[in-house]
Design a protein around this motif. Sequence first.
Motif, short mmCIF file in Angstrom:
data_model
loop_
_atom_site.label_atom_id
_atom_site.label_comp_id
_atom_site.label_asym_id
_atom_site.label_seq_id
_atom_site.Cartn_x
_atom_site.Cartn_y
_atom_site.Cartn_z
N UNK A 26 -7.01 22.14 -12.74
CA UNK A 26 -6.51 20.94 -13.43
C UNK A 26 -5.04 21.11 -13.79
N UNK A 27 -4.71 22.23 -14.38
CA UNK A 27 -3.32 22.46 -14.82
C UNK A 27 -2.37 22.56 -13.63
N UNK A 88 -10.18 11.13 -16.47
CA UNK A 88 -10.68 11.89 -15.32
C UNK A 88 -11.73 12.88 -15.81
N UNK A 89 -12.91 12.81 -15.23
CA UNK A 89 -13.95 13.78 -15.58
C UNK A 89 -13.75 15.07 -14.79
N UNK A 90 -14.16 16.16 -15.41
CA UNK A 90 -14.11 17.45 -14.74
C UNK A 90 -15.14 18.35 -15.37
N UNK A 91 -15.84 19.15 -14.54
CA UNK A 91 -16.80 20.11 -15.05
C UNK A 91 -16.21 21.51 -15.03
N UNK A 92 -16.82 22.38 -15.82
CA UNK A 92 -16.27 23.72 -16.02
C UNK A 92 -16.58 24.69 -14.90
N UNK A 93 -17.32 24.23 -13.87
CA UNK A 93 -17.64 25.13 -12.77
C UNK A 93 -17.14 24.62 -11.42
N UNK A 96 -10.66 21.33 -8.64
CA UNK A 96 -9.95 20.15 -8.15
C UNK A 96 -9.00 20.49 -7.01
N UNK A 97 -8.89 19.62 -6.04
CA UNK A 97 -7.79 19.67 -5.07
C UNK A 97 -6.49 19.37 -5.82
N UNK A 98 -5.38 20.01 -5.47
CA UNK A 98 -4.13 19.80 -6.22
C UNK A 98 -3.65 18.36 -6.30
N UNK A 99 -3.99 17.53 -5.31
CA UNK A 99 -3.53 16.14 -5.31
C UNK A 99 -4.59 15.15 -5.79
N UNK A 100 -5.68 15.66 -6.38
CA UNK A 100 -6.75 14.75 -6.79
C UNK A 100 -6.25 13.65 -7.72
N UNK A 101 -5.59 14.01 -8.82
CA UNK A 101 -5.17 13.01 -9.80
C UNK A 101 -4.16 12.04 -9.20
N UNK A 201 -11.69 11.44 0.88
CA UNK A 201 -11.10 12.77 1.00
C UNK A 201 -11.86 13.70 0.06
N UNK A 202 -11.95 14.97 0.41
CA UNK A 202 -12.70 15.94 -0.40
C UNK A 202 -11.76 16.52 -1.46
N UNK A 203 -11.67 15.77 -2.58
CA UNK A 203 -10.72 16.11 -3.63
C UNK A 203 -11.34 17.00 -4.71
N UNK A 204 -12.60 17.38 -4.52
CA UNK A 204 -13.25 18.27 -5.48
C UNK A 204 -14.12 19.26 -4.72
N UNK A 205 -14.06 20.51 -5.15
CA UNK A 205 -14.98 21.53 -4.64
C UNK A 205 -16.11 21.63 -5.67
#
Length: 330
Positions: A26-27, A88-93, A96-101, A201-205
Amino acid sequence: MPKPAISVAMSVYNGERFLPLALESVLGQSFGDFELLVLDDGSTDRSPDIIREYAEADSRVRPVIRENRGLVASLNQLLDMAQAPLVARMDADDICHPDRFAKQVAFLAVHPDYGVVGSWSEDIGEHGEALVRSGADHPLVHEDMLAAIEQGEQLICHPAVMYRRDVVLSVGGYHAAFRHCEDLDLWLRLSGVTHMGNIPERLLRYRRYPDQVSARHSTEQQIGSVIARLAWEERRAGRPDPTENLARLPAIDDLDTLFARPGISRMARERVALSLRWSPAAMRDKGFEILLDHVREGGRREGLWRTVARLVRFGEPLRALRLAAALARN
């Protein structure tokens, strides 16, 4: 101080194992105008310490450390805290792809009629290894989303979503009764008030492993998902949603009373049973008893003899015998 463009909402419970990678993804976004709201929901591991360390190193991280209240309460608290118009939601496990946001913000900027946008995801395992995907990708445009709802298909990957905060608040945020399927219930309610879609696009692993919530609570999740869809059918028919103000969902046997119509309990049991027959976790917990009740009621049995064989492979020979006996009798 000017308000950020995005509020990132992350709830953490005993997430120390994967949390640093999630925070760093995220950062490290190419779009950096955000606040990162990280709520520790009563963890007993090092998660609070990790969150504090990142907050000290980066002023965009806003930590909240408190006692355990559960994911739905945490998500609603994060919604209330959010300063930005986009969440933007995000889980702790996950990662994110660097360009997701950047890509999701751009999508919402040129599609003002869309209140929700997710993305396709890449499945990874416990150690970050690539996993082979099965099934179709999530639908892209709103019309396809509505068709997917009709077919009972997947809609949006929750930790990959970005939505307009005011739109989500307008439908009451996350509903407490739908533990472990709070996202599906929200998408179904939002589908009637805004457009929803996914970026192809696969913006999250997205990490899959045995200890994750969806694996440990598959039966409860599926029961809630079926009831959420029944509530959506009520709203679509112009009838009141009987789940709207519930703190907890009733047992399947009580659904005729809740929906004030005979046959709802049997319909729900069939939907739950036939979806859980593929799940090793569900066949080892109360999901198996739901399947047996479905057979005893004389419900559909296509493929259930194959479930007997799967139970043997799952290491449950006694349950395999019980299901075989029920199939033979009914």
